[in-house]
Design an enzyme around this catalytic site. Structure first.
Site, PDB file in Angstrom:
ATOM      1  N   ILE A  58      69.979  49.056 -42.922  1.00 63.75           N
ATOM      2  CA  ILE A  58      71.367  48.590 -42.994  1.00 63.75           C
ATOM      3  C   ILE A  58      71.511  47.565 -44.116  1.00 63.75           C
ATOM      4  CG2 ILE A  58      71.014  46.739 -41.286  1.00 63.75           C
ATOM      5  CD1 ILE A  58      73.812  47.467 -40.131  1.00 63.75           C
ATOM      6  N   CYS A  59      72.688  47.529 -44.734  1.00 65.76           N
ATOM      7  CA  CYS A  59      73.035  46.480 -45.695  1.00 65.76           C
ATOM      8  C   CYS A  59      74.469  46.059 -45.369  1.00 65.76           C
ATOM      9  CB  CYS A  59      72.863  46.961 -47.136  1.00 65.76           C
ATOM     10  SG  CYS A  59      73.958  48.302 -47.627  1.00 65.76           S
ATOM     11  N   GLU A  60      75.246  45.664 -46.345  1.00 66.22           N
ATOM     12  CA  GLU A  60      76.626  45.264 -46.049  1.00 66.22           C
ATOM     13  C   GLU A  60      77.551  46.470 -45.915  1.00 66.22           C
ATOM     14  OE1 GLU A  60      79.869  42.973 -45.046  1.00 66.22           O
ATOM     15  OE2 GLU A  60      77.750  42.436 -45.033  1.00 66.22           O
TER      16      GLU A  60
END
Length: 100
Positions: A58-60
């Protein structure tokens, strides 16, 4: 590339979730079980990513995590991109923790 949305991800138990945002981003709010391994140091810290199970990245918003998943796939990992990232996680009203 495999991907999953945040709602489906939240329904899974006992997963390995890795947040590839930089530490200053991670501490402002992340999924409770996410471990921070920033993309900028990902290759050097890949030994922190389990090879014996599916890992969720996951990232932003999903861009950096997609890069990490693509690289991990090339290294023989079973990796899944979290679509929409932490922004979608927040928008879905899912729990967020702050700090490291």
């Amino acid at each position: 590339m495999n991907s999953i949305d945040t709602t489906a991800l939240n329904q899974l138990d006992g997963i390995t979730l890795i947040d590839v945002r930089e530490e200053h981003e991670y501490i402002t709010g992340h999924a409770p079980t996410a471990k921070n391994v920033p993309l900028s140091r990902f290759v050097d810290r890949v030994d922190e990513v389990p090879r014996d199970q599916t890992v969720y990245i996951i990232c932003e918003s999903g861009g950096r995590s997609a890069q990490a998943v693509q690289w991990l796939d090339g290294q023989g990992f079973d990796a899944v991109n979290v679509e929409g990232g932490t922004a979608a996680w927040r928008s879905a009203g899912l729990p967020i923790e702050t700090g490291s």
